[in-house]
Enzyme design. Sequence first.
Site, PDB file in Angstrom:
ATOM      1  N   ARG A 190     -26.313 -15.091  -8.738  1.00 13.77           N
ATOM      2  CA  ARG A 190     -25.828 -13.817  -8.181  1.00 13.77           C
ATOM      3  C   ARG A 190     -24.815 -13.129  -9.107  1.00 13.77           C
ATOM      4  NH1 ARG A 190     -22.456 -14.568  -4.294  1.00 13.77           N
ATOM      5  NH2 ARG A 190     -23.712 -16.025  -3.080  1.00 13.77           N
ATOM      6  N   TYR A 235     -27.154  14.509  -2.702  1.00 13.90           N
ATOM      7  CA  TYR A 235     -28.408  13.833  -2.351  1.00 13.90           C
ATOM      8  C   TYR A 235     -28.331  13.376  -0.889  1.00 13.90           C
ATOM      9  CZ  TYR A 235     -32.094  10.267  -2.833  1.00 13.90           C
ATOM     10  OH  TYR A 235     -33.217   9.495  -2.687  1.00 13.90           O
ATOM     11  N   ASP A 262     -22.445  11.604  -9.480  1.00 13.05           N
ATOM     12  CA  ASP A 262     -23.840  11.199  -9.576  1.00 13.05           C
ATOM     13  C   ASP A 262     -24.408  11.945 -10.779  1.00 13.05           C
ATOM     14  OD1 ASP A 262     -26.618  10.976  -9.397  1.00 13.05           O
ATOM     15  OD2 ASP A 262     -26.576  10.753  -7.221  1.00 13.05           O
ATOM     16  N   LYS A 283     -34.739   6.569 -12.300  1.00 12.37           N
ATOM     17  CA  LYS A 283     -35.295   7.812 -12.880  1.00 12.37           C
ATOM     18  C   LYS A 283     -35.443   7.656 -14.396  1.00 12.37           C
ATOM     19  CE  LYS A 283     -34.199   8.937  -8.645  1.00 12.37           C
ATOM     20  NZ  LYS A 283     -35.057   8.547  -7.562  1.00 12.37           N
TER      21      LYS A 283
HETATM   22  C1  PLP Z   1     -29.566  12.546  -7.563  1.00 14.89           C
HETATM   23  C2  PLP Z   1     -30.033  11.233  -7.019  1.00 14.89           C
HETATM   24  N1  PLP Z   1     -29.132  10.261  -6.833  1.00 14.89           N
HETATM   25  C3  PLP Z   1     -29.495   9.065  -6.333  1.00 14.89           C
HETATM   26  C4  PLP Z   1     -30.802   8.802  -6.001  1.00 14.89           C
HETATM   27  C5  PLP Z   1     -31.145   7.481  -5.387  1.00 14.89           C
HETATM   28  O1  PLP Z   1     -31.813   6.653  -6.271  1.00 14.89           O
HETATM   29  P1  PLP Z   1     -32.800   5.518  -5.750  1.00 14.89           P
HETATM   30  O2  PLP Z   1     -34.043   6.219  -5.325  1.00 14.89           O
HETATM   31  O3  PLP Z   1     -32.955   4.635  -6.941  1.00 14.89           O
HETATM   32  O4  PLP Z   1     -32.124   4.815  -4.611  1.00 14.89           O
HETATM   33  C6  PLP Z   1     -31.774   9.780  -6.179  1.00 14.89           C
HETATM   34  C7  PLP Z   1     -33.186   9.516  -5.811  1.00 14.89           C
HETATM   35  O5  PLP Z   1     -34.027  10.400  -5.785  1.00 14.89           O
HETATM   36  C8  PLP Z   1     -31.381  11.042  -6.688  1.00 14.89           C
HETATM   37  O6  PLP Z   1     -32.264  12.044  -6.859  1.00 14.89           O
END
Ligand code: PLP
Length: 410
Positions: A76, A130, A202, A227
Amino acid sequence: MGQRLVHPESDGSGMSGSDEDQPATRVVTAGRREEWTQGVVNPPLWRASTILYDDVAHLRATARRGDTHHTLYYGRRGTPTQWALADALTELEPGAEGTFLYCSGVAAVTAALLSVLKPGDELLLPDSAYDPTTSFAGGLLKTFGVATRRYDPLIGGGIADLIGETTRAILLESPGSLTFEVQDVPAIVAAAKARGVVTLLDNTWATPLLFPAIEKGIDLSILACTKYVVGHSDVMLGSVTAGPGFFAKLRNTSFQLGQVASPDDCWLAARGLRTMAVRLKQHEASALTVAHWLADRTEVATVLHPALPSCPGHAHFVRDFKGSSGLFAFALKDGDEASRAAFIDALRLFGIGYSWGGFESLAIPADPHRALGVPDHGGPLVRLHIGLEDVGDLIADLDRGLAAFRAAHG
Ligand SMILES: Cc1ncc(COP(=O)(O)O)c(C=O)c1O
């Protein structure tokens, strides 16, 4: 076992990125310390739960040390596969202290917030955040006694007026999800620092290659590695890179939450990382071509691409970013649910599905949920991710979609 790893004929330093190298060089060299690679070019895959010790004294001595950073201790706490990727992401953020990895982007967002917030605190959240980030703030954070106040993503230095006695953290997401407002990050960071408030960004859209968040004064820089880092739509992964003074808290919180990213996923992400700079260049070029083409179409009311003047906050983009990536939105002029669906359904090369950042193009209907009111863009929004296909083929596909939109629109 339970100790540091070094190649038998090496001084242990191996290849690793340097702040002096350009970002495109750093994605190739970063995290490739010979301790982690043992001489193999990319860090190999180390899977583990149990780590074996030489004897009881060795086990107790390792446990007593408390700090197990970069030491084989228990699965872990990670293996060289995870440490190499975490190191690589840290090296991409000049000035960063360290990176922790998570099983998804959302897990990274929630752990980062939990590492800095406590009951009684207030979080400032952009209205363009988001959706699952907003849900976490209104759900578990609220249950745990953390209040959230939404703010206009274009508020800039005006955020100073919202900072109160209990404000502990400001989350930024730039550009915003679905509507792509580019925030005035330097102004918000300056207001936060003046009041001792923590900033979290983010940074998934730009990655550290296009927006080096820690260098710009952000305390915790979050990526949905799902992504562009992974880049192939086959892994869920997240990361948080901490600025000075924030890594110990982040790591401690993440350990308490039992967070661990799978070594298999980190291994794939490390492969993806090596090509991220060239992939981003192609995403940028093709997305700009498509965005300009759409902007000239009579069926399109507006294009929300940070590099186009029609995007709210465009001036911040020009001032602060080193380039753009492949995700943007546009509005179908005076369209409705049915004509928007006709447009998307007619596309052959654009897949219909969530997420983005992979090699393939995607299109989805985008319907922002807002507390402060949904801006009027002149029609329903479509979000596009422009992949690595031939851009002429993509434009021909969109032309087909617009013909279907016209037919459905009447
Ligand atoms: C701007 C943004 N932050 C965070 C996330 C979350 O990522 P995950 O899908 O890997 O949980 C996304 C997913 O689409 C996103 O577009």
